[in-house]
Enzyme design. Structure first.
Site, PDB file in Angstrom:
ATOM      1  N   GLU A 150       0.817  -1.224   0.000  1.00 36.90           N
ATOM      2  CA  GLU A 150       0.000   0.000   0.000  1.00 36.90           C
ATOM      3  C   GLU A 150       0.850   1.273   0.000  1.00 36.90           C
ATOM      4  OE1 GLU A 150      -2.933  -0.334   3.155  1.00 36.90           O
ATOM      5  OE2 GLU A 150      -4.228  -1.465   1.823  1.00 36.90           O
ATOM      6  N   GLU A 311      -6.777  -8.047  -0.646  1.00 32.10           N
ATOM      7  CA  GLU A 311      -7.169  -8.074   0.772  1.00 32.10           C
ATOM      8  C   GLU A 311      -8.633  -7.699   0.923  1.00 32.10           C
ATOM      9  OE1 GLU A 311      -4.926  -5.512   3.355  1.00 32.10           O
ATOM     10  OE2 GLU A 311      -3.032  -5.960   2.374  1.00 32.10           O
TER      11      GLU A 311
HETATM   12  C1  GLA Z   1      -4.184  -2.728   4.714  1.00 34.73           C
HETATM   13  C2  GLA Z   1      -2.794  -3.302   4.810  1.00 34.73           C
HETATM   14  C3  GLA Z   1      -2.716  -4.489   5.716  1.00 34.73           C
HETATM   15  C4  GLA Z   1      -3.585  -4.304   6.939  1.00 34.73           C
HETATM   16  C5  GLA Z   1      -4.992  -4.004   6.507  1.00 34.73           C
HETATM   17  C6  GLA Z   1      -5.943  -3.882   7.647  1.00 34.73           C
HETATM   18  O1  GLA Z   1      -4.897  -3.131   3.640  1.00 34.73           O
HETATM   19  O2  GLA Z   1      -2.247  -3.628   3.576  1.00 34.73           O
HETATM   20  O3  GLA Z   1      -1.371  -4.646   6.075  1.00 34.73           O
HETATM   21  O4  GLA Z   1      -3.093  -3.257   7.692  1.00 34.73           O
HETATM   22  O5  GLA Z   1      -4.999  -2.801   5.816  1.00 34.73           O
HETATM   23  O6  GLA Z   1      -7.228  -3.598   7.206  1.00 34.73           O
END
Ligand code: GLA
Ligand code: ZN
Length: 680
Positions: A150, A311
């Site tokens: 991210e 995710e």
């Molecule tokens: C993001 C991050 C993860 C985690 C999630 C929690 O998407 O990439 O490492 O912190 O949020 O929702």
């Protein structure tokens, strides 16, 4: 297609065995099998563990876990771990630490916190990527690379200042050009030397404005700083990409994106990703159409190529203000929503909950209780089994849409850096209004970049196309001349790519195709409204609709006036116009309408262009998309309601791939139920 090595919808997610002792690992692997999990994303935040000091690298835990997963038939999405630098590095080389918006030099802490122009960060992140690639290049579990995590956040340090000047030299060639495009004679800003230019943060041109958004004295400088910071982080990604490709040219590479994330120009980034992946975290009250739009935005980054759902939470969040549970069936439904919009993977954050720190209350497939007898685990395992059965049926199929919504990061930055006419204008919200009106009518849309090919569409909508970049107006004109229907709105056609006004009357470069001149723009107070009074009420349109926020005072220059304002001193002036050009039409909506107007108006406009919903009647809360591959047509029908609904399939019929049942006529779809109908 990425799924070749494992030709099914990949199922799994972020897994952090590096936070756990070994006895836990075997339990985890046992439960992964039970849940049908076949992909684990490893090593996302293990940099400090793998590199305890400058010279030492240890990967024992990772070697062992890669082997174990492989022995179990699972694959690995292997992260390069560079999303959080080690503490020793920050202590020894403070250049890895960012300077923030307020000009404060950060200390060690958090994550996603490295200065993208830090020589230390670049050296060690690339070295880590290379070490991993060398080590695991022949590992049979390796499916895909996950670079960093991210990416985001801006830095304003001296290294960034220096790099900004170099970036400007490369873009503009000379200071004269910089002075011109930034209009620096305003407020006596003429620059005579490159090093007079400093990053625009709270110490210089910017401050936190009315609505918490960044405000600036110089849109040109701030806009270029957004581009520069996005490019700087992209450069970090590209350097790791090159290091990985050197050893594993055939292994795909991605980094996880975040939907409508303002800081990075994802359209530009996507060119350098083999596959787009993204993290989807709606809350309980996020409109389903908003999530759908985000999936479409991510799919559009690579012109429709399937993407990865990297995710989502199996149930609960921790970082939202109110972290609701996903109700029974919702995780499955939202997983299929992603697939319906083009995802070829369903992955979670996270496979096991942490014991400590801020994500311990973030949902996981394996909860703190540590066994499989939980609601969440059961739902995950059921979906795992179902995806296994589905096999490769949907993989690499393409979502079909004949309507496109143009979405552009430069335009987003420019609209929201603008000082005036209103702080109420929020670009993503405006795009969503149009998307939602189509969604409610069951009409699919692609979210496309300003540089995308318009050729395949019947309708192109460009909400608030404030900035018209070079070549865009020409392509719109050609699209219309060749028979397309183009729709744009208030506050469009105003500036060029440097936020300099296109002189000679709004909407500038779009004036000809739209056949109008917008003389003034009125900003309404939140308490004020106007009315859109229709001159024709065919196709179920009401006679009048409320309008708010902005009202352009428009004169027709050949366009037909379809609706007028009903109030104020500009009562009777055009509120909606259409200009016939070649065999197409260019529409201008001069004010921000109430939701009902777009819902009443857009489906008719689409129907005139020959674009129809996938089903003739779409019950409220039911979503449909079509994915097509090799002549096979898969109709996704998703019921977001908690209760069953009757769906009239009409002349559409086929076999539901999930239940194996033939479906035709009027059929009841269970609450939160899903069909993937292979159409006959
Ligand atoms: C993001 C991050 C993860 C985690 C999630 C929690 O998407 O990439 O490492 O912190 O949020 O929702
Ligand atoms: Zn920096």
């Amino acid at each position: 297609m990425i799924n070749k090595a494992k030709p099914k919808i990949w199922y799994g997610g972020d897994y952090n065995p590096d936070q756990w002792e070994k006895p836990v690992w075997d339990e985890d692997l046992r439960m992964f099998k039970l849940a049908g999990i076949d992909v684990a994303t490893l090593n996302v935040f293990a940099w400090a563990l793998n590199q305890p000091d400058e010279r030492t690298y240890t990967f024992d835990w990772l070697d062992e876990m890669m082997d174990k997963l492989h022995a179990d038939g699972a694959g690995v999405c292997l992260a390069t771990s560079t999303g959080a630098h080690p503490a020793w590095m920050a202590k020894r080389y403070p250049d890895v630490l960012r300077v923030d918006f307020d000009g404060r030099k950060r200390k060690f802490g958090g994550r996603h916190n490295s200065c993208p122009n830090s020589p230390t960060y670049r050296k060690y992140s690339v070295r880590m990527a290379e070490k991993l690639a060398e080590r695991y290049k022949d590992h049979p579990a390796l499916l895909i690379w996950h670079v960093s995590n991210e990416y985001g956040g801006y830095c304003y340090c001296d290294n960034c200042a220096e790099a900004f000047r170099e970036w400007l030299k490369a873009r503009y060639g000379s200071l004269d050009v910089v002075n011109r495009v930034w209009n620096t004679r305003f407020w006596g800003h003429t620059f005579y030397d490159w090093d007079e230019i400093v990053p625009p943060n709270a110490l210089s041109e910017e401050w936190r404005g009315w609505n918490g958004r960044t405000a600036t004295n110089f849109q040109g400088i701030s806009l270029d700083y957004c581009r520069f910071q996005s490019d700087s982080l992209l450069e970090c990604y590209k350097l790791e990409y090159a290091a990985l490709k050197k050893h594993t040219p055939d292994v795909p590479v991605t980094t996880n994106m975040m939907g409508a994330f303002k800081e990075l120009d994802y359209r530009k980034w996507a060119r350098h990703l083999d596959v787009v992946s993204w993290d989807n975290y709606p809350s309980l009250d996020t409109p389903y159409s908003y999530t759908a739009m985000m999936h479409d935005l991510m799919r559009g980054l690579k012109d429709g190529q399937p993407f990865m759902l990297m995710e989502q939470t199996p149930s609960q969040q921790n970082w939202q203000p109110y972290n609701s549970l996903k109700r029974p069936g919702v995780m499955r439904l939202w997983s299929y929503q992603a697939v319906a919009h083009g995802a070829d993977t369903v992955m979670f954050f996270q496979l096991r909950r942490s014991i400590g720190a801020c994500e311990k209350y973030h949902g996981a497939v394996i909860e703190h209780v540590g066994h499989e007898h939980t609601r969440v685990f059961r739902e995950c395992a059921e979906l795992g089994a179902e995806l296994h059965k589905l096999g490769d049926a949907v993989l690499d199929s393409r979502v079909q849409a004949k309507v496109a919504i143009l979405f552009d990061w430069d335009n987003w930055w420019a609209v929201e850096l603008s000082s005036g006419p209103t702080i109420a204008l929020k670009y993503v919200e405006e795009a969503h209004k149009f998307y939602d009106a189509l969604y409610q009518a069951g009409i699919s849309a692609d979210m496309i970049g300003a540089d995308a090919d318009l050729g395949g569409y019947d309708v192109v909508i460009a909400p608030v196309l404030y900035m018209v970049k070079p070549g865009v107006a020409d392509r719109i004109e050609r699209f219309v001349n060749e028979g397309g229907k183009f729709v744009t709105t208030y506050f469009s056609g105003i500036v060029d790519e440097n936020d300099r006004v296109t002189l000679g009357g709004y909407p500038g470069e779009l004036r000809k195709v739209l056949g109008i001149w917008s003389e003034e723009i009125d900003a309404l107070l939140p308490s004020q409204s106007n009315r859109i009074v229709m001159k024709r009420t065919d196709g179920g349109l009401r006679q009048s609709y409320a309008a708010s926020m902005l009202c352009d005072l428009v004169h027709s220059e050949g366009a037909e006036v379809v609706a007028e304002y009903g109030e104020d001193f500009y009562k009777g002036m055009p509120a909606l116009t259409v200009n016939k050009c070649g065999s197409g039409e260019a529409w201008y909506l001069a004010t921000s309408p109430e939701t009902a107007f777009l819902r009443d108006w857009l489906p008719g406009l689409c129907a005139d262009a020959g674009v129809k919903p996938h089903l003739q009647e779409v019950p409220s809360g039911v979503e449909t998309t079509l994915r097509v591959k090799d002549g096979r047509r898969l109709l996704f029908v998703l019921n977001h309601n908690a209760d069953a609904v009757d769906v009239k399939l009409g002349n559409v019929g086929g076999t539901d791939l999930l239940s194996g049942k033939p479906l035709s006529g009027t059929v009841s779809l269970a609450g939160r139920g899903v069909w993937i109908i292979e159409l006959q």
